[in-house]
Every structure is written in structure tokens, then in C-alpha cells.
Scaffold this motif. Structure first.
Motif, short mmCIF file in Angstrom:
data_model
loop_
_atom_site.label_atom_id
_atom_site.label_comp_id
_atom_site.label_asym_id
_atom_site.label_seq_id
_atom_site.Cartn_x
_atom_site.Cartn_y
_atom_site.Cartn_z
N GLN A 1 3.90 -7.46 8.38
CA GLN A 1 3.15 -6.37 7.74
C GLN A 1 3.19 -5.15 8.66
O GLN A 1 3.06 -5.32 9.87
CB GLN A 1 1.69 -6.78 7.52
CG GLN A 1 1.45 -7.44 6.20
CD GLN A 1 -0.03 -7.76 6.00
OE1 GLN A 1 -0.86 -7.58 6.88
NE2 GLN A 1 -0.35 -8.26 4.83
N PRO A 2 3.29 -3.96 8.12
CA PRO A 2 3.52 -3.62 6.72
C PRO A 2 4.98 -3.88 6.32
O PRO A 2 5.89 -3.65 7.10
CB PRO A 2 3.22 -2.13 6.67
CG PRO A 2 2.55 -1.78 7.97
CD PRO A 2 3.04 -2.77 8.96
N LEU B 1 4.31 -8.47 0.38
CA LEU B 1 3.43 -8.99 1.44
C LEU B 1 2.34 -7.99 1.81
O LEU B 1 1.41 -8.31 2.53
CB LEU B 1 4.25 -9.34 2.69
CG LEU B 1 5.28 -10.46 2.49
CD1 LEU B 1 6.08 -10.68 3.76
CD2 LEU B 1 4.59 -11.75 2.06
N ASP B 2 2.47 -6.77 1.31
CA ASP B 2 1.47 -5.73 1.61
C ASP B 2 0.23 -5.81 0.73
O ASP B 2 -0.77 -5.15 1.01
CB ASP B 2 2.09 -4.33 1.42
CG ASP B 2 2.97 -3.94 2.60
OD1 ASP B 2 2.99 -4.68 3.60
OD2 ASP B 2 3.64 -2.90 2.51
N LEU B 3 0.30 -6.60 -0.34
CA LEU B 3 -0.82 -6.61 -1.29
C LEU B 3 -2.19 -6.84 -0.62
O LEU B 3 -3.13 -6.10 -0.90
CB LEU B 3 -0.59 -7.65 -2.39
CG LEU B 3 -1.68 -7.67 -3.46
CD1 LEU B 3 -1.56 -6.47 -4.38
CD2 LEU B 3 -1.63 -8.95 -4.29
N PRO B 4 -2.32 -7.84 0.29
CA PRO B 4 -3.65 -8.07 0.89
C PRO B 4 -4.18 -6.87 1.66
O PRO B 4 -5.39 -6.73 1.83
CB PRO B 4 -3.41 -9.25 1.85
CG PRO B 4 -2.11 -9.85 1.46
CD PRO B 4 -1.32 -8.79 0.77
N MET B 5 -3.29 -5.99 2.11
CA MET B 5 -3.75 -4.81 2.86
C MET B 5 -4.66 -3.92 2.01
O MET B 5 -5.53 -3.22 2.53
CB MET B 5 -2.56 -3.99 3.37
CG MET B 5 -1.77 -4.70 4.47
SD MET B 5 -0.20 -3.87 4.84
CE MET B 5 -0.74 -2.43 5.75
N VAL C 1 1.88 4.47 -0.65
CA VAL C 1 3.06 3.59 -0.64
C VAL C 1 2.78 2.30 -1.42
O VAL C 1 3.49 1.99 -2.37
CB VAL C 1 3.51 3.26 0.81
CG1 VAL C 1 4.71 2.32 0.78
CG2 VAL C 1 3.87 4.54 1.56
N ILE C 2 1.73 1.58 -1.05
CA ILE C 2 1.51 0.27 -1.70
C ILE C 2 1.10 0.45 -3.16
O ILE C 2 1.73 -0.09 -4.07
CB ILE C 2 0.43 -0.56 -0.96
CG1 ILE C 2 0.73 -0.65 0.54
CG2 ILE C 2 0.36 -1.97 -1.56
CD1 ILE C 2 -0.29 -1.45 1.33
N PHE D 1 -3.12 4.51 8.01
CA PHE D 1 -3.20 3.22 7.31
C PHE D 1 -3.68 3.46 5.88
O PHE D 1 -3.11 2.94 4.91
CB PHE D 1 -4.17 2.30 8.08
CG PHE D 1 -4.46 1.00 7.40
CD1 PHE D 1 -3.58 -0.07 7.51
CD2 PHE D 1 -5.64 0.83 6.66
CE1 PHE D 1 -3.85 -1.28 6.87
CE2 PHE D 1 -5.91 -0.37 6.02
CZ PHE D 1 -5.02 -1.43 6.13
N GLU D 2 -4.73 4.26 5.74
CA GLU D 2 -5.27 4.54 4.40
C GLU D 2 -4.24 5.29 3.54
O GLU D 2 -4.10 5.04 2.35
CB GLU D 2 -6.57 5.35 4.49
CG GLU D 2 -7.75 4.55 5.05
CD GLU D 2 -8.08 3.29 4.23
OE1 GLU D 2 -7.86 3.29 3.00
OE2 GLU D 2 -8.54 2.28 4.83
#
Ligand SMILES: Nc1nc2c(ncn2[C@@H]2O[C@H](COP(=O)(O)OP(=O)(O)OP(=O)(O)O)[C@@H](O)[C@H]2O)c(=O)[nH]1
Ligand SMILES: [Mg+2]
Length: 465
Positions: A214-215, A141-145, A269-270, A262-263
Motif C-alpha cells: 500500500q498504496p 488493495l487500496d480500498l481499506p485506506m 485517486v482511490i 494521504f487525504e
């Protein structure tokens, strides 16, 4: 004159053939991943002995000779807890395997005989190396981030804050509102605020049935528990602040600190998950607990639909520009499966499968567009009920017998599964209450299941030809 390939040439040919598969299994938490993999390993280990695998053509042809566990290649990933899961099912009283919290892996060496290609090339013994990987669907679910910056992501999270969700996030919302974007917040306070945010996400998932979180790592941190990289949260109250004003804030301001974390999360991580693991999977199973969502009513059911469609974006690399720029995934076959089909009578299995196909129609269509075979199944990894025919009640009436989680022996009619997405009038007329069951104590042989063999044949049938 007929000729046979010399032995040494045949060996070279075999080595060049595709005899290794990385099969990944995912789904939201409690979807049934551990039960599925436990059963799959168990069935393969019992193939050719007492496993009920009639739908696997290699079994029908007596070509599957057996499977053994071998050392996994990546020692930094925890081992899939197969022995622990089997021990729970064999214990007295039996119990479902304990929840798992991250990625795990197990390697099987499957011995089989190749199909006789001709009178001369006889079926020979060969080995298929099957790597099985269990990972939380929440991570996808993190992909769009990756496509968003902190400002955009905060906006998206603010738009998700419906009154229902707010109710679970109230402590965090109240405490976070005390700090403006330009304030300087101490490390300890920031950690506490992030902990309140995480608690709110847990509550929304557990008590509110909200699947879209999210995250994703905040719910299932794996090895990152308590790491500062998980200590951030969205700023959902940015009224009165322009993006320029926020960008001009000093580095130690709350806004800039959260933005930097966040960055960092995106980069450390992602991205590594997709680069190091995801793009090395060959085949994928996505499990969905449709029946429990139906039990919880229209809001939760619609949330499941939305979330599963978001999750499937990770497999939509045919059309997802960002994705194909960043990664070169190679999944070439995907199965989605509605789990726990033993909660309903067999006459409902087709409806369950059709409902799942409808729920996921867009991603399934996208996969086919990208030329990746994708199919929906309804299955029970570990069947916990038996079917009874109650002829004396209504002709052909089917009921389920089993033990509830509260340890009560029951015989019940679970009711029908709708084969189309239920609309408002449907929900107004009827609710669902599919009962969860206690597993039967497993003493010997292969685990009982429903249609694991159909899925196995479709997913791996071409690999042990
Ligand atoms: N009756 C029945 N229940 C099942 C089956 N598979 C899973 N369950 C139920 O669903 C629960 C969750 O299954 P798991 O396999 O632990 O699910 P998971 O996706 O691994 O869950 P997490 O590790 O918490 O993410 C189990 O404890 C059972 O109660 C099945 O085949 N039949
Ligand atoms: Mg699990």
C-alpha cells in the motif's frame, strides 16, 4: 393460430435486451492478465474457424459467427495492446507480451445467432458488444485506506513491518527516522523520501515476494508517475506522540503535510477509480498465479492468500457497509482462475482448481451469500507445453515437454499440486519447483490454451443466447 411478433416490435425488444457487457480482468502483477486477454480476444476472433472452443455451447451450436474490434467508447483509457502481444508471440524467437503498467481497454463486437426460441422465432443475427478492461489488482488493495485516516494507516503500515519486510525498506526507514513529525521538511527531501519508500515497496515485491503493498499506485502508478499526489509515506515511528499532539501541529509540519497528501490520494485517486470505472464493470475475472507462489515457499504462499483475500474485499459489497455507502457496483458474475496450468500435467488441474477454491474460500462464500455466482477455474491462456505419455517409464506417467526461459528443450515431471492448503509438515517435507516456459512461436490459427472455453462459456454463455 400461431403468430409472429411484427418486425418493428422485435427490434424494440432486442434493443431493450442486454447486449452489452463490460468484462474486467484483474490480478496482481505477473498473474497473467495480458496473456489472458490476448488469448480471449484471439479465441473469439477465431470462433467458428479454428479455435478450440468445444466447451462453449454457442460454438457447438454453430451460433458464434465471429468477432471484430471496434472503437472503444472511452478514449482517455489506453487501448489494450492486442496487436503488440500477438506480434511478440509471432516473432522469431517468440516472446511473452511485455509487462503492462495500468488500465487498458478494448471493445469487440461479437456476431452470433440467437437460439431458436420456437418454431416461429427463428435464430436471428445479433451483436454483443463486449468491452474488455485490464487493470492492476494492486489498485484494489487500496480500498481499506478509504476507511482509515493518516494516523490509523500509519499504524497499520507499522504493524506490517516484520523483520523480513524491514530488510527491504531499510534505506527509507533510516532516512525517514531523521525527521520527527513536527519538523518542516523541504519539498525536494519529501520527494526523495517518498522515492525511497516506493523503491522499498518495489524491492519487497520483486525480491521478497511480498504481495500486500500500500498504496497500490506506488507500484503501478499508471499516468500518475512522479505526480506529487504519490509523494507521501506512512509515519511508522510515532512513539511518544499522542493523536491530539499530532493533530495540533502546524500545517507545514511533516505530519500535517503527509496527512494532507494521504487525504488527497484517497479523494483524487482511490475514490475516482471506484466511482468512474469499477462500479461500471458487469462481470469480473480475477487471475491468480498460484504455482509461482508455491515455488516461493510458505511465507510467500501465505502472503498471497492474505493479499488475495484483501483484494477480494472490493467485491464483497454485499456485506461491506462502507462500500455500499460509497458505490453501487453491479458485478453479477465473477470467475477466479489459477493461471499457467500448462506448468503442470493435466492430471493435476483438478487439484490446482481445488487449491485455488480453498485459498479463496471466504470471498467465494461471501459472493454466493450476496447471490453473485462465483466459480474457480484452472487454465492456461496460452499453452506453452505439450503433454507426453511415458509408458515405458511408469504406466500412465505424464510428462511435459517445452522450452525453458533459458531456451533449453526439456522433458520433465513437474510434480504434484496439493489440493489442500499445505501445512507446516507438508512444507518441511516437500518444496515445489514448477518451471516457467518460453512460448512456442505462433504462426497461424488460434492460440493453444487450456480451458479458456470452459471459463468463457460460464462467464458469457447467457449473453449470447
Ligand atoms: N506457460 C505459461 N506462462 C504464462 C501464461 N500466461 C502468462 N504466463 C507467464 O506469466 C508472465 C506474466 O504474464 P502477463 O500476461 O504479462 O501478466 P500480467 O498480469 O499482465 O503482468 P503485468 O502486466 O506485469 O501486471 C508471462 O510473461 C509468462 O511468462 C500461460 O498461459 N502459460
Ligand atoms: Mg499485463
Amino acid at each position: 393460430m400461431a403468430w409472429t411478433l411484427p418486425k418493428h416490435l422485435r427490434d424494440v425488444l432486442e434493443r431493450g435486451l442486454d447486449r452489452q457487457v463490460r468484462l474486467a480482468v484483474t490480478g496482481l502483477s505477473r498473474a497473467g492478465k495480458t496473456a489472458f486477454l490476448t488469448s480471449l480476444i484471439n479465441q473469439l476472433r477465431h470462433a467458428g474457424l479454428d479455435a478450440q472452443l468445444e466447451l462453449v455451447s454457442a460454438v457447438r451450436e454453430h451460433r458464434l459467427l465471429g468477432a471484430q474490434r471496434v472503437d472503444q467508447p472511452d478514449l482517455s483509457i489506453p487501448r489494450f495492446p492486442y496487436d503488440e502481444a500477438m506480434a511478440s508471440l509471432q516473432a522469431s524467437p517468440a516472446a511473452w507480451p511485455t509487462p503492462t503498467r495500468g488500465m487498458s481497454e478494448l471493445r469487440l463486437a461479437i456476431k452470433y445467432r440467437t437460439r431458436r426460441a420456437s418454431r416461429h422465432l427463428t435464430g436471428e443475427e445479433a451483436t454483443l458488444t463486449l468491452d474488455l478492461i485490464d487493470y492492476p489488482g494492486e489498485w484494489l488493495l487500496d480500498l481499506p485506506m478509504l476507511q482509515q485516516d493518516f494516523h490509523d494507516w500509519s499504524g497499520t503500515m507499522a504493524s506490517l513491518m516484520t523483520p523480513e519486510r524491514r530488510a527491504f525498506m531499510s534505506t527509507w526507514l533510516e532516512k525517514a527516522s531523521a525527521h520527527t513529525p513536527d519538523s518542516v521538511v523541504e519539498e525536494q527531501t519529501l520527494a526523495e523520501l517518498a522515492a525511497h519508500y516506493t523503491d522499498g515497496l518495489h524491492q519487497a515485491r520483486r525480491d521478497g515476494g511480498f504481495y500486500f503493498i500500500q498504496p497500490g499506485r506506488f507500484l503501478l502508478p499508471g499516468e500518475l508517475r512522479d505526480a506529487p499526489v504519490l509523494q507521501f509515506y506512512p509515519l511508522v515511528q510515532l512513539e511518544g506522540w499522542s493523536r491530539e499532539a499530532l493533530d495540533a501541529l502546524p500545517a507545514d509540519s511533516l505530519y500535517q503535510t503527509l496527512k494532507a497528501r494521504f487525504e488527497h490520494y484517497k479523494r483524487h485517486v482511490i475514490t475516482p477509480f471506484y466511482k468512474s470505472y469499477f462500479q461500471r464493470f458487469d462481470r469480473q475475472v480475477v487471475l491468480v498465479d498460484v504455482l509461482t507462489a508455491l515455488n516461493s515457499g510458505p511465507a510467500v504462499f501465505n502472503e498471497l492468500r492474505y493479499t488475495m483475500n484483501a483484494l477480494m474485499q472490493s467485491f464483497n459489497y454485499g456485506r461491506n457497509g462502507l462500500f455500499s455507502r460509497l458505490f453501487t457496483p453491479r458485478i453479477d458474475r465473477l470467475a477466479i482462475a489459477a493461471t499457467k496450468a500448462d506448468h503442470v500435467t493435466p492430471d493435476q488441474h483438478d487439484a490446482l482448481q481445488t487449491l485455488l477454491s480453498t485459498l479463496m474460500s471466504q470471498p467465494l462464500q461471501d459472493m454466493r451469500y450476496a447471490n453473485i455466482p462465483a466459480r474457480a477455474f484452472a487454465l492456461a491462456s496460452i499453452r506453452a507445453t505439450t503433454v507426453k505419455k511415458l509408458e515405458n517409464v511408469t504406466p500412465n506417467a505424464l510428462a511435459l515437454s517445452g522450452r525453458t526461459l533459458e531456451d533449453q528443450e526439456v522433458l520433465l515431471f513437474p510434480g504434484d499440486v496439493p489440493s489442500t492448503l499445505p501445512d507446516e509438515t507438508f512444507w518441511a517435507r516437500q518444496g515445489f519447483s514448477f518451471t516457467p516456459f518460453h512460448p512456442a512461436r505462433h504462426t497461424s490459427g488460434a492460440l493453444p490454451h487450456i480451458r479458456m472455453d470452459a471459463l468463457l462459456d460460464w462467464l458469457l454463455g447467457d449473453k449470447w443466447l
